[in-house]
Design a protein around this motif. Sequence first.
Motif, mmCIF file in Angstrom:
data_model
loop_
_atom_site.group_PDB
_atom_site.id
_atom_site.type_symbol
_atom_site.label_atom_id
_atom_site.label_comp_id
_atom_site.label_asym_id
_atom_site.label_seq_id
_atom_site.Cartn_x
_atom_site.Cartn_y
_atom_site.Cartn_z
ATOM 1 N N MET A 35 0.861 -1.176 0.000
ATOM 2 C CA MET A 35 0.000 0.000 0.000
ATOM 3 C C MET A 35 0.902 1.231 0.000
ATOM 4 O O MET A 35 1.793 1.351 0.825
ATOM 5 C CB MET A 35 -0.895 -0.034 1.231
ATOM 6 C CG MET A 35 -1.843 1.141 1.331
ATOM 7 S SD MET A 35 -3.002 1.028 2.715
ATOM 8 C CE MET A 35 -4.134 -0.187 2.120
ATOM 9 N N ASN A 36 0.643 2.153 -0.920
ATOM 10 C CA ASN A 36 1.509 3.332 -1.001
ATOM 11 C C ASN A 36 0.989 4.470 -0.114
ATOM 12 O O ASN A 36 -0.115 4.423 0.404
ATOM 13 C CB ASN A 36 1.686 3.782 -2.448
ATOM 14 C CG ASN A 36 0.415 4.315 -3.067
ATOM 15 O OD1 ASN A 36 -0.493 4.743 -2.374
ATOM 16 N ND2 ASN A 36 0.342 4.287 -4.376
ATOM 17 N N ASN A 37 1.837 5.480 0.026
ATOM 18 C CA ASN A 37 1.555 6.591 0.925
ATOM 19 C C ASN A 37 0.280 7.341 0.551
ATOM 20 O O ASN A 37 -0.466 7.767 1.430
ATOM 21 C CB ASN A 37 2.766 7.533 0.951
ATOM 22 C CG ASN A 37 2.833 8.335 2.217
ATOM 23 O OD1 ASN A 37 2.107 9.306 2.353
ATOM 24 N ND2 ASN A 37 3.699 7.946 3.134
ATOM 25 N N VAL A 38 -0.002 7.476 -0.731
ATOM 26 C CA VAL A 38 -1.203 8.203 -1.172
ATOM 27 C C VAL A 38 -2.465 7.455 -0.742
ATOM 28 O O VAL A 38 -3.414 8.063 -0.237
ATOM 29 C CB VAL A 38 -1.181 8.417 -2.704
ATOM 30 C CG1 VAL A 38 -2.480 8.994 -3.199
ATOM 31 C CG2 VAL A 38 -0.010 9.307 -3.095
ATOM 32 N N ARG A 39 -2.466 6.142 -0.923
ATOM 33 C CA ARG A 39 -3.632 5.343 -0.510
ATOM 34 C C ARG A 39 -3.803 5.359 1.007
ATOM 35 O O ARG A 39 -4.914 5.435 1.518
ATOM 36 C CB ARG A 39 -3.510 3.913 -1.022
ATOM 37 C CG ARG A 39 -3.711 3.819 -2.531
ATOM 38 C CD ARG A 39 -3.767 2.414 -3.031
ATOM 39 N NE ARG A 39 -4.910 1.724 -2.443
ATOM 40 C CZ ARG A 39 -4.967 0.409 -2.280
ATOM 41 N NH1 ARG A 39 -3.969 -0.357 -2.660
ATOM 42 N NH2 ARG A 39 -6.032 -0.161 -1.751
ATOM 43 N N ILE A 40 -2.683 5.279 1.714
ATOM 44 C CA ILE A 40 -2.728 5.327 3.179
ATOM 45 C C ILE A 40 -3.304 6.662 3.626
ATOM 46 O O ILE A 40 -4.183 6.716 4.483
ATOM 47 C CB ILE A 40 -1.322 5.101 3.766
ATOM 48 C CG1 ILE A 40 -0.888 3.655 3.539
ATOM 49 C CG2 ILE A 40 -1.283 5.458 5.250
ATOM 50 C CD1 ILE A 40 0.576 3.386 3.824
ATOM 51 N N HIS A 60 -5.227 8.738 1.996
ATOM 52 C CA HIS A 60 -6.650 8.810 1.641
ATOM 53 C C HIS A 60 -7.497 8.027 2.651
ATOM 54 O O HIS A 60 -8.531 8.512 3.119
ATOM 55 C CB HIS A 60 -6.864 8.275 0.223
ATOM 56 C CG HIS A 60 -8.291 8.277 -0.196
ATOM 57 N ND1 HIS A 60 -8.965 9.433 -0.518
ATOM 58 C CD2 HIS A 60 -9.188 7.268 -0.314
ATOM 59 C CE1 HIS A 60 -10.222 9.130 -0.812
ATOM 60 N NE2 HIS A 60 -10.378 7.827 -0.701
ATOM 61 N N GLN A 61 -7.042 6.831 3.006
ATOM 62 C CA GLN A 61 -7.786 5.992 3.941
ATOM 63 C C GLN A 61 -7.813 6.610 5.342
ATOM 64 O O GLN A 61 -8.854 6.639 6.003
ATOM 65 C CB GLN A 61 -7.154 4.601 3.982
ATOM 66 C CG GLN A 61 -8.131 3.509 4.256
ATOM 67 C CD GLN A 61 -7.521 2.140 4.037
ATOM 68 O OE1 GLN A 61 -6.509 1.963 3.349
ATOM 69 N NE2 GLN A 61 -8.132 1.144 4.631
ATOM 70 N N TYR A 84 0.992 9.384 8.236
ATOM 71 C CA TYR A 84 0.957 8.530 7.050
ATOM 72 C C TYR A 84 2.245 7.715 6.933
ATOM 73 O O TYR A 84 2.204 6.521 6.635
ATOM 74 C CB TYR A 84 0.791 9.349 5.766
ATOM 75 C CG TYR A 84 -0.330 10.354 5.764
ATOM 76 C CD1 TYR A 84 -1.525 10.142 6.430
ATOM 77 C CD2 TYR A 84 -0.188 11.559 5.069
ATOM 78 C CE1 TYR A 84 -2.546 11.083 6.414
ATOM 79 C CE2 TYR A 84 -1.199 12.498 5.040
ATOM 80 C CZ TYR A 84 -2.381 12.264 5.719
ATOM 81 O OH TYR A 84 -3.382 13.195 5.700
ATOM 82 N N GLU A 112 2.739 3.659 6.921
ATOM 83 C CA GLU A 112 3.370 3.016 5.776
ATOM 84 C C GLU A 112 4.577 2.169 6.214
ATOM 85 O O GLU A 112 4.744 1.037 5.780
ATOM 86 C CB GLU A 112 3.816 4.055 4.756
ATOM 87 C CG GLU A 112 4.430 3.447 3.507
ATOM 88 C CD GLU A 112 4.832 4.470 2.474
ATOM 89 O OE1 GLU A 112 4.752 4.136 1.283
ATOM 90 O OE2 GLU A 112 5.220 5.614 2.851
#
Length: 83
Positions: free
Chosen positions: A1-6, A8-9, A72, A76
């Motif tokens: 899971m990348n930082n952007v998805r983390i 966002h979640q 974040y 990650e």
Amino acid sequence: MNNVRIAHQINAILMDEFEIDEEVIEAGAPLKESLDLDSLDYVDLVVIIESNFGVKLTEHDFANMQTFQDFYDIIERKIEEKK
């Protein structure tokens, strides 16, 4: 899971569970001052993060979180360490 998805979640969790306004959540913003959570809210946040990401947060982790980006990054890193 990348930082952007983390990010966002986590942002979605903060907005849904703690009614934090989206405008408050910025990567460089000070985490604790922006969230203004009490100690019980932090316990809830830890439980929610653990159930959503499968990682454990410690008091030490929170002591090192100055900004949302720090939050974040810690999530990650913990996800990567689990692999």
